[in-house]
Design a protein around this motif. Structure first.
Motif, PDB file in Angstrom:
ATOM      1  N   PHE A  68       0.835  -1.200   0.000  1.00  0.00           N
ATOM      2  CA  PHE A  68       0.000   0.000   0.000  1.00  0.00           C
ATOM      3  C   PHE A  68       0.872   1.252   0.000  1.00  0.00           C
ATOM      4  O   PHE A  68       1.965   1.270   0.562  1.00  0.00           O
ATOM      5  N   TRP A  69       0.353   2.318  -0.610  1.00  0.00           N
ATOM      6  CA  TRP A  69       0.938   3.654  -0.547  1.00  0.00           C
ATOM      7  C   TRP A  69       0.057   4.471   0.390  1.00  0.00           C
ATOM      8  O   TRP A  69      -1.163   4.547   0.194  1.00  0.00           O
ATOM      9  N   GLU A  70       0.667   5.082   1.409  1.00  0.00           N
ATOM     10  CA  GLU A  70      -0.112   5.792   2.421  1.00  0.00           C
ATOM     11  C   GLU A  70       0.151   7.300   2.343  1.00  0.00           C
ATOM     12  O   GLU A  70       1.300   7.745   2.280  1.00  0.00           O
ATOM     13  N   PHE A  71      -0.936   8.080   2.335  1.00  0.00           N
ATOM     14  CA  PHE A  71      -0.865   9.531   2.426  1.00  0.00           C
ATOM     15  C   PHE A  71      -1.384   9.954   3.792  1.00  0.00           C
ATOM     16  O   PHE A  71      -2.525   9.638   4.145  1.00  0.00           O
ATOM     17  N   LEU A  72      -0.564  10.659   4.565  1.00  0.00           N
ATOM     18  CA  LEU A  72      -0.992  11.225   5.836  1.00  0.00           C
ATOM     19  C   LEU A  72      -1.258  12.713   5.638  1.00  0.00           C
ATOM     20  O   LEU A  72      -0.396  13.437   5.125  1.00  0.00           O
ATOM     21  N   ILE A  73      -2.435  13.160   6.032  1.00  0.00           N
ATOM     22  CA  ILE A  73      -2.782  14.578   5.924  1.00  0.00           C
ATOM     23  C   ILE A  73      -3.157  15.081   7.312  1.00  0.00           C
ATOM     24  O   ILE A  73      -4.105  14.580   7.924  1.00  0.00           O
ATOM     25  N   LEU A  74      -2.389  16.046   7.818  1.00  0.00           N
ATOM     26  CA  LEU A  74      -2.615  16.558   9.167  1.00  0.00           C
ATOM     27  C   LEU A  74      -3.610  17.716   9.114  1.00  0.00           C
ATOM     28  O   LEU A  74      -3.413  18.687   8.381  1.00  0.00           O
ATOM     29  N   LEU A  75      -4.677  17.583   9.899  1.00  0.00           N
ATOM     30  CA  LEU A  75      -5.720  18.605   9.935  1.00  0.00           C
ATOM     31  C   LEU A  75      -5.562  19.550  11.118  1.00  0.00           C
ATOM     32  O   LEU A  75      -5.747  20.759  10.991  1.00  0.00           O
ATOM     33  N   GLU A  76      -5.225  18.998  12.297  1.00  0.00           N
ATOM     34  CA  GLU A  76      -5.112  19.815  13.508  1.00  0.00           C
ATOM     35  C   GLU A  76      -3.932  19.340  14.349  1.00  0.00           C
ATOM     36  O   GLU A  76      -3.599  18.150  14.354  1.00  0.00           O
TER      37      GLU A  76
END
Length: 223
Positions: A20-28
């Motif tokens: 798998f390719w994982e994208f982490l997106i930080l919101l807070e």
């Protein structure tokens, strides 16, 4: 082909996501992302790409609670989308290793926030619509950052891709492409074989399939 989780917890132990390719997106909040021996500090609107088998752990930083979302693309989807890139899968892995993109654009960040809003409403049709658009955006993010720029490609390959983009896809075939390129079928085959390691027919079929797969990401229409 795409799964996601909305998270607010630490992952103190190293782990990876095979296939798998994982994208982490930080919101807070702020987040420390340890990848191997390297530590990256993430801030709101940051995005981080992890390749298959990249081992990492996550820890919140400071007193503010964290909220982040991870989107996971299957390796098979990434392979299929990049099959026409002209670079090997091993080269793709080495070019991507691992990447921290700071500050997503406001427009793109709004897309992810709207998606989370749709989740809260429990609107399944809206959720699926946003899911397709997000998958398309993640693929575009990969392509923009990992594929060779047109200026880096040989002039004849630049012209080949330009001719394909100008042709109505359903009418595209070996004869029409050779005619547009101003060369014989044999010369066209030799050109494509030297750069893509495929015959002209294989190249055209895979190009159409790759286009269809990307179209399916943002459309309910059958292809």
């Amino acid at each position: 082909d795409l799964t996601f989780n909305l998270l607010s917890t630490d992952f103190p132990d190293f782990h990876d996501h095979k296939n798998f390719w994982e994208f982490l997106i930080l919101l807070e909040g702020s987040l420390s992302n340890h990848v191997g021996r390297t530590e990256f500090e993430m801030h709101p609107n940051d995005i981080f790409l992890l390749r298959p088998n990249d081992s990492h752990k996550l820890r919140s930083v400071g007193n503010s609670p964290v909220l982040y979302v991870n989107f996971v693309l299957t390796d098979s989807l990434v392979r299929s989308v990049f099959s026409m890139s002209g670079i090997s899968y091993d080269a793709l892995i080495s070019r991507s290793a691992p990447i921290h993109w700071a500050m997503l654009t406001e427009k793109r960040m709004d897309l992810y926030k709207d998606f989370l809003y749709a989740l809260k409403l429990k609107d399944l049709s809206l959720k699926e619509q946003f899911k397709r658009y997000i998958m398309f955006n993640l693929i575009c993010q990969l392509q923009q950052n990992l594929l060779p720029r047109p200026d880096d490609q040989p002039p004849k390959i630049q012209r080949l891709l330009s001719c394909i983009n100008q042709e109505y896809l359903q009418l595209l075939n070996v004869n029409s492409l050779a005619q547009k390129m101003g060369m014989s079928r044999v010369s066209l085959n030799q050109l494509i074989k030297s750069y893509y390691q495929k015959t002209a027919l294989e190249f055209i079929v895979e190009y159409k399939m790759s286009y269809a797969r990307q179209l399916l990401l943002v459309s309910n229409k059958p292809i």
